[in-house]
Design an enzyme around this catalytic site. Structure first.
Site, short mmCIF file in Angstrom:
data_model
loop_
_atom_site.label_atom_id
_atom_site.label_comp_id
_atom_site.label_asym_id
_atom_site.label_seq_id
_atom_site.Cartn_x
_atom_site.Cartn_y
_atom_site.Cartn_z
N SER A 256 -38.89 -49.80 -61.96
CA SER A 256 -38.73 -48.36 -62.75
C SER A 256 -39.38 -48.48 -64.62
CB SER A 256 -37.02 -47.75 -63.01
OG SER A 256 -36.17 -48.84 -63.79
N LYS A 257 -39.44 -47.35 -64.42
CA LYS A 257 -40.47 -47.87 -65.64
C LYS A 257 -38.92 -47.90 -66.66
CE LYS A 257 -41.90 -42.79 -65.29
NZ LYS A 257 -42.71 -41.65 -65.81
N ARG A 258 -38.02 -47.58 -66.75
CA ARG A 258 -36.74 -48.24 -67.62
C ARG A 258 -37.45 -49.98 -67.81
NH1 ARG A 258 -32.00 -46.60 -65.88
NH2 ARG A 258 -32.80 -45.46 -64.75
N GLN A 259 -37.50 -50.64 -67.78
CA GLN A 259 -37.64 -52.09 -67.37
C GLN A 259 -39.42 -52.46 -67.69
OE1 GLN A 259 -35.19 -54.27 -65.02
NE2 GLN A 259 -34.14 -53.46 -64.84
N GLY A 260 -39.90 -51.48 -67.88
CA GLY A 260 -41.79 -51.97 -68.32
C GLY A 260 -42.50 -50.98 -67.44
#
Ligand code: GLU
Length: 483
Positions: A256-260
């Site tokens: 996911s975008k949240r982790q990179g």
């Protein structure tokens, strides 16, 4: 078999790394099998349209080296196939299913559907269109349904899923899949505005475009039983299906975008080589051999097969990506690297350097860096005199007697005929031996004076690339102003 595959992205703004993996596997499979790989833009969901998304997608795909067949954008005669230009066609096919009784008309408003879902939620059952109680051909009768439509009621078309039948297909990666109709929703095929849903447009197009293998992400697996029913409803032969494993974060959660970053263009902008990035992406879920990880694009085309694609999720490990980029930095041809780096120089305040010098600097530093552009930051002193000297390095290596020790060595170097590695090395060793010193007593001060930094490539190699005049100038300047 005449293999035909497709990459069918929805234009949502950018190419996701998972999308690139899907595109790449389709492309590699087609190349390997001597088949064709086409691009189809699935833009049936008009609410999710993003400006420039299609051009952006094609740009990222092209960066990665993926060119599609049959596309005029890229030199072919047809395509990319764009679903929004084919809406009438889907409508025609949708109506065909009404006629043969495999689909039906439903008149429910969104409020009625919301109420149905709420009832189901309260009763603790999974949300699913309840054909027996809602407003459709079956509960209203054909005549009444037609009367309502004639009076202007809006309607959609739903797939009539046989509740008691088993739906079976074979997945080339997962093996046999069996689902009971009871667990499959009466999927909307044509919406009340006449637009098709993904499912109808996807199946119609895969059939009309003679797709032999549908290779796509695992998230589409739940849709496949509906597609199998659609093929049956039309009386068409099903393509073969292969669902690719999910991409995971390091903690095994879904990528996911949240982790990179997840946009291919971001990785390109960060300075990853397309060769390294594509190699890395190719190995997310596919491993031809356990003992090898570096493959050229041609080798990927030559070896790719679906049998070696894993079922389990593949971790997107950026550390491995960095390692791979470093491997490519060390193995890509020097003139290619020079050409790639040259435009970057413009962003820095460095004097013009010739290709030969740039090549020597790349060679000097490439073992120690991950990105090509690090040459300009890690090795800034190869392009400008040190603007500052690392204070902790000064404190560590510049002792009270260092000026006395180093000055005669500078003079010895000054009288050298050239600054080749062996020349400066021999002069320095002779000096050190004659004065009962150790190499480190002089090498660190030299590094400090010439580069201003505590880390870098071998000092004699560095001096050889910088050249005698530049080195002597820097040494004299330091002695005069800092010591
Ligand atoms: N349009 C779908 C997507 O955005 C395509 C899925 C498929 O390949 O069938 O990924």
């Amino acid at each position: 078999m005449n293999v035909r595959v497709r990459f069918a992205p929805s234009p949502t703004g950018y190419l996701h790394v998972g999308g690139l993996r899907t595109a790449l596997y389709n492309y590699l499979f087609a190349k390997n099998q001597g088949g064709k790989c086409i691009l189809r833009i699935e833009d049936t969901d008009r609410t999710r349209l993003v400006e420039n998304a299609q051009a952006n997608l094609i740009k990222s795909l092209r960066w990665a080296g993926i060119e599609f067949d049959e596309s005029p954008e890229i030199g072919g005669d047809y395509g990319p196939y764009i679903q929004s230009e084919r809406f009438d066609l889907y409508k025609k096919y949708g109506m065909q299913l009404i006629e043969n009784g495999t689909a039906y008309i439903a008149l429910d408003t969104s409020e009625e559907l919301d109420a149905m879902r709420e009832r189901q939620q309260k009763a603790g059952i999974a949300p699913k269109y309840d054909r027996t109680v809602m407003r459709n051909e079956f509960t209203l009768g054909k005549e009444e349904t037609q009367r309502l439509i004639d009076n202007g009621a809006t309607y959609c078309i739903r797939l009539k899923v046989p509740a008691n039948e088993e739906i079976r297909f074979n997945d080339l990666i997962r093996g046999p899949v069996v689902v009971t109709g009871r667990d499959v929703d009466d999927q909307i095929l044509l919406k009340s505005d006449g637009f098709p849903t993904y499912h109808l447009a996807n199946v119609v197009d895969d059939h009309l475009m003679a797709i032999t293998h549908v290779i796509r992400g695992e998230e589409w697996l739940p849709s496949t039983p509906k597609h199998v029913l659609l093929y049956q409803a039309f009386g068409w032969e099903c393509p073969l299906f292969a669902h690719l494993p999910l991409l995971l974060n390091k903690d095994k959660s879904k990528l996911s975008k949240r982790q990179g970053s997840v946009a291919v263009e971001d990785f390109a902008a960060q300075g990853y080589f397309k060769e390294a990035f594509v190699n890395f992406i190719a190995l997310l879920g596919w491993n031809p051999t356990a003992d090898r990880e570096i493959f050229t694009f041609q080798e990927l085309c030559d070896t790719f097969n679906l049998e070696k694609v894993n079922k389990s999720g593949a971790v997107f490990d950026t550390q491995k990506l960095d390692w791979m980029n470093g491997q490519y930095l060390r193995s890509l041809p020097l003139d290619y690297l020079v050409e790639l780096l040259k435009p970057e120089l413009a962003n820095y305040d460095y004097a013009e350097v010739c290709d030969k010098y740039l090549g020597e600097v790349i060679n000097l530093l490439k073992e120690r860096i991950t990105f090509l552009k690090d040459v300009l930051t890690f090795g800034n002193y190869m392009f400008e005199k040190p603007k500052e000297y690392e204070p902790t390095y000064i404190a560590k290596v510049w002792k009270d007697n260092t000026t006395t020790i180093i000055t005669p060595l500078i003079d010895a170097l000054r009288s050298a005929d050239d600054f080749l590695h062996d020349t400066t090395h021999d002069i320095t060793m002779k000096y050190v031996d004659a004065n009962g010193l150790k190499l480190k007593d002089v090498i660190h001060p030299l590094r400090l004076m010439i580069t201003g930094k505590s880390v870098g490539a071998g000092m004699f190699e560095t001096m050889a690339v910088l050249g005698k005049d530049e080195c002597i100038e820097r040494l004299d300047y330091f002695i005069k102003t800092k010591s």
